[in-house]
Write a protein that holds these residues in place. Sequence first.
Motif, PDB file in Angstrom:
ATOM      1  N   UNK A 106     -13.641  -1.306  -6.709  1.00  0.00           N
ATOM      2  CA  UNK A 106     -12.796  -2.210  -6.311  1.00  0.00           C
ATOM      3  C   UNK A 106     -13.327  -3.657  -6.433  1.00  0.00           C
ATOM      4  N   UNK A 107     -12.576  -4.635  -6.636  1.00  0.00           N
ATOM      5  CA  UNK A 107     -12.796  -5.973  -6.898  1.00  0.00           C
ATOM      6  C   UNK A 107     -11.946  -6.834  -6.177  1.00  0.00           C
ATOM      7  N   UNK A 108     -12.098  -7.905  -5.896  1.00  0.00           N
ATOM      8  CA  UNK A 108     -10.920  -8.885  -5.175  1.00  0.00           C
ATOM      9  C   UNK A 108      -9.704  -8.553  -6.183  1.00  0.00           C
ATOM     10  N   UNK A 109      -8.592  -8.492  -5.369  1.00  0.00           N
ATOM     11  CA  UNK A 109      -7.160  -8.377  -6.123  1.00  0.00           C
ATOM     12  C   UNK A 109      -6.918  -6.846  -6.356  1.00  0.00           C
ATOM     13  N   UNK A 110      -7.717  -5.979  -6.199  1.00  0.00           N
ATOM     14  CA  UNK A 110      -7.529  -4.544  -6.373  1.00  0.00           C
ATOM     15  C   UNK A 110      -6.552  -4.150  -5.394  1.00  0.00           C
ATOM     16  N   UNK A 111      -5.592  -3.047  -5.730  1.00  0.00           N
ATOM     17  CA  UNK A 111      -4.847  -2.453  -4.642  1.00  0.00           C
ATOM     18  C   UNK A 111      -5.380  -1.439  -4.149  1.00  0.00           C
ATOM     19  N   UNK A 112      -5.673  -0.931  -3.034  1.00  0.00           N
ATOM     20  CA  UNK A 112      -6.450   0.096  -2.470  1.00  0.00           C
ATOM     21  C   UNK A 112      -5.396   0.773  -1.394  1.00  0.00           C
ATOM     22  N   UNK A 113      -5.035   1.959  -1.518  1.00  0.00           N
ATOM     23  CA  UNK A 113      -4.070   2.662  -0.697  1.00  0.00           C
ATOM     24  C   UNK A 113      -5.059   2.740   0.773  1.00  0.00           C
ATOM     25  N   UNK A 114      -4.087   2.171   1.989  1.00  0.00           N
ATOM     26  CA  UNK A 114      -4.709   2.110   3.039  1.00  0.00           C
ATOM     27  C   UNK A 114      -5.345   1.005   3.514  1.00  0.00           C
ATOM     28  N   UNK A 115      -6.034   0.183   2.451  1.00  0.00           N
ATOM     29  CA  UNK A 115      -6.452  -1.172   2.714  1.00  0.00           C
ATOM     30  C   UNK A 115      -5.616  -2.226   2.096  1.00  0.00           C
ATOM     31  N   UNK A 116      -4.727  -2.059   1.414  1.00  0.00           N
ATOM     32  CA  UNK A 116      -3.686  -2.954   0.587  1.00  0.00           C
ATOM     33  C   UNK A 116      -4.409  -3.830  -0.418  1.00  0.00           C
ATOM     34  N   UNK A 117      -4.075  -5.108  -0.687  1.00  0.00           N
ATOM     35  CA  UNK A 117      -4.883  -5.888  -1.634  1.00  0.00           C
ATOM     36  C   UNK A 117      -6.190  -6.294  -1.088  1.00  0.00           C
ATOM     37  N   UNK A 118      -7.267  -5.994  -1.904  1.00  0.00           N
ATOM     38  CA  UNK A 118      -8.463  -6.724  -1.503  1.00  0.00           C
ATOM     39  C   UNK A 118      -8.681  -8.079  -1.456  1.00  0.00           C
ATOM     40  N   UNK A 119      -8.727  -8.845  -0.369  1.00  0.00           N
ATOM     41  CA  UNK A 119      -8.834 -10.207  -0.423  1.00  0.00           C
ATOM     42  C   UNK A 119     -10.300 -10.516  -0.342  1.00  0.00           C
TER      43      UNK A 119
END
Length: 140
Positions: A106-119
Amino acid sequence: MASGAEVAEDGASAGPQRRRRVRIAAAALLGVLALGAGATFAAPSIVAAFGAEETAVAETAPAPALPDVLPAEPHPAGPASVGDYQIVLVGDGEAFLATASNLIRVKVGSQVAGLGEIVSIVPSPTGGVVTGSLATLKTT
């Protein structure tokens, strides 16, 4: 005394037997020496000492045909929750997260189920912190 013809006949018939006895004695000597040295390297020499005509040929059966390989059916992953993830590695602006059946980058801006958008992704001496819009993961 025996005549010259009889000696030649006896000598001619005794030659192959004598050679065979010498080969057997040499093989026995090689075997004894090999046992003293571990015997792993000398086995072919011992077999060769008896001659190719005297060695047994192992019969091999043809290998059975292997079944056709079938592709594995993909199992759809259910919706992940924050508790399904573990941080594996946090680096410069990216992180590797593991679930029970997957490893994701994951990178900043990635969409991850359960975490949402990585900030944000912040490394630390103990691992790091991955902050999403829905939840935050951190190593302890």
